[in-house]
Write a protein that holds these residues in place. Structure first.
Motif, mmCIF file in Angstrom:
data_model
loop_
_atom_site.group_PDB
_atom_site.id
_atom_site.type_symbol
_atom_site.label_atom_id
_atom_site.label_comp_id
_atom_site.label_asym_id
_atom_site.label_seq_id
_atom_site.Cartn_x
_atom_site.Cartn_y
_atom_site.Cartn_z
ATOM 1 N N PRO A 280 -17.061 99.619 6.360
ATOM 2 C CA PRO A 280 -17.899 100.770 6.726
ATOM 3 C C PRO A 280 -17.423 102.079 6.115
ATOM 4 O O PRO A 280 -18.236 102.864 5.604
ATOM 5 N N PHE A 281 -16.125 102.317 6.148
ATOM 6 C CA PHE A 281 -15.597 103.564 5.590
ATOM 7 C C PHE A 281 -15.741 103.589 4.071
ATOM 8 O O PHE A 281 -16.081 104.632 3.491
ATOM 9 N N ALA A 282 -15.484 102.457 3.408
ATOM 10 C CA ALA A 282 -15.607 102.413 1.944
ATOM 11 C C ALA A 282 -17.045 102.658 1.498
ATOM 12 O O ALA A 282 -17.290 103.377 0.523
ATOM 13 N N VAL A 283 -17.994 102.073 2.202
ATOM 14 C CA VAL A 283 -19.404 102.285 1.858
ATOM 15 C C VAL A 283 -19.802 103.738 2.092
ATOM 16 O O VAL A 283 -20.497 104.354 1.272
ATOM 17 N N TYR A 284 -19.344 104.307 3.213
ATOM 18 C CA TYR A 284 -19.705 105.698 3.517
ATOM 19 C C TYR A 284 -19.058 106.657 2.527
ATOM 20 O O TYR A 284 -19.620 107.726 2.241
ATOM 21 N N CYS A 285 -17.886 106.303 1.999
ATOM 22 C CA CYS A 285 -17.263 107.157 0.971
ATOM 23 C C CYS A 285 -18.134 107.256 -0.270
ATOM 24 O O CYS A 285 -18.164 108.297 -0.948
ATOM 25 N N LEU A 286 -18.855 106.186 -0.592
ATOM 26 C CA LEU A 286 -19.731 106.206 -1.760
ATOM 27 C C LEU A 286 -21.049 106.927 -1.480
ATOM 28 O O LEU A 286 -21.586 107.614 -2.353
ATOM 29 N N LEU A 287 -21.566 106.777 -0.267
ATOM 30 C CA LEU A 287 -22.885 107.310 0.053
ATOM 31 C C LEU A 287 -22.837 108.686 0.709
ATOM 32 O O LEU A 287 -23.808 109.443 0.630
#
Length: 348
Positions: A280-287
């Motif tokens: 979740p954190f890795a995806v949110y870092c991109l988006l």
């Protein structure tokens, strides 16, 4: 009578003048006090005045991160001490577990220090140091998980040659590369790649830049992809070995099925825990963007810290050798010469 009237007029004028002076006194005094506060905070507004007088309000999310950091530090400190003070735990597997525990220990301490410096010693320079420590420690934690996965795969793929000098050399090389890359990632914001002077370049985690966080996220997805592929190969090897053992020892098919299912379940728990904590954190870092509410960052970052809390349970406390040391310490009869039989990483 004329002189008496003149005296009454003069007394009235005197009383009026003294009254005006008394009315101006508090106004001038208040004006001087307001100027003193304005000199301290650069503004005469009541909001700035309250920010000087009142302490910073605690953010419950920061408190939760600090509590998480405390638990992480305590757990991993136990693992580091056990491995460091037990000479028998010097196999490559324990070096990698020690690396993971050290990285998670630094991550926990980084969360505690970040909370302390934000609320008690606010400083941009110190903020850069604590953020750099967190980037280094969490990157080293993920990298150590990758090295453990590689070690487990090689212990099964090259079972006959695993306990050799090449394995020890390979372990040290992996650790040097993992920690070297992690330290480089952590030094980037300290060396100047930050958004303190350009707010538009900020990411969801200030003072890291958007590009820096994208690099970290892409690196995480690459590590996750490699770990997923290796665990798929480990699962195939485990199933094949279980089938061969069942055939040689004439075990029932149900026994082979139970053994295989147990191995697959263990691998699924390991990989599933890692993915559920960090994805979740890795995806949110991109988006995500710096203009997004900070709540989204906290909601995704807090579960990521839980991975460092769960790692000791999965990789250290389940290990029989470490359990023996802990039991002997608890019983008060710890002996550094206690014999241990190093197990294969595939058994852990």
């Amino acid at each position: 009578s004329n002189s008496a009237a003149a005296r009454l007029v003069e007394e009235a004028r005197g009383r009026s003048a003294s009254g005006s002076v008394m009315e101006e006194g508090p106004h001038n005094s208040s004006g001087g006090q307001q100027g003193w506060f304005a000199a301290r905070n650069g503004s005469g507004s009541s909001l700035d005045l309250e920010s000087v007088v009142r302490p910073v309000a605690l953010n419950p999310w920061d408190v939760a991160l600090c509590i998480s950091g405390t638990i992480i530090s305590c757990e991993n400190a136990i693992v580091v001490v056990v491995i460091f003070y037990t000479p028998a735990l010097r196999a490559p597997m324990f070096l990698l577990i020690g690396s993971l525990a050290t990285a998670d220990l630094l991550a926990g301490l980084g969360l505690i220090l970040h909370f302390a410096f934000v609320y008690f010693i606010p400083s941009e320079a110190i903020s850069l140091l604590t953020v750099g420590l967190l980037v280094t420690s969490f990157t080293a934690s993920v990298s150590s998980l990758l090295t453990i996965t590689i070690d487990r795969y090689l212990s099964l793929y090259n079972a006959l040659t695993y306990y050799s000098e090449r394995t020890v050399t390979r372990t040290y090389i992996m650790l040097i590369l993992a920690w070297g890359a992690s330290i480089c990632y952590g030094l980037l914001p300290v060396m100047g790649w930050n958004c303190l002077k350009d707010q538009s370049a900020c990411s969801i985690v200030k003072p890291l830049t958007k590009n820096h966080l994208i690099i970290l996220s892409v690196s995480f997805f690459m590590v996750f992809a490699v770990m997923l592929q290796l665990y798929v190969q480990i699962c195939k090897i485990v199933c094949r070995h279980a089938h061969q053992i069942a055939v040689q020892r004439h075990f029932l098919a149900s026994s082979h099925y139970v053994t295989t299912r147990k191995g697959i379940a263990t691998l699924a728990v390991i990989l599933g825990t890692f993915a559920s904590c960090w994805l979740p954190f890795a995806v949110y870092c991109l988006l995500g963007d710096y203009s997004y509410p900070a709540l989204y960052t906290y909601v995704t970052l807090l579960p990521a810290t839980y991975n460092s809390m769960i790692n000791p349970v999965i990789y250290a406390f389940r290990n029989q050798e470490i359990q023996k040391v802990l039991w002997t310490v608890c019983c008060g009869c710890f002996s550094s010469t206690m014999p241990f039989r190093s197990r294969s990483p595939s058994d852990v």
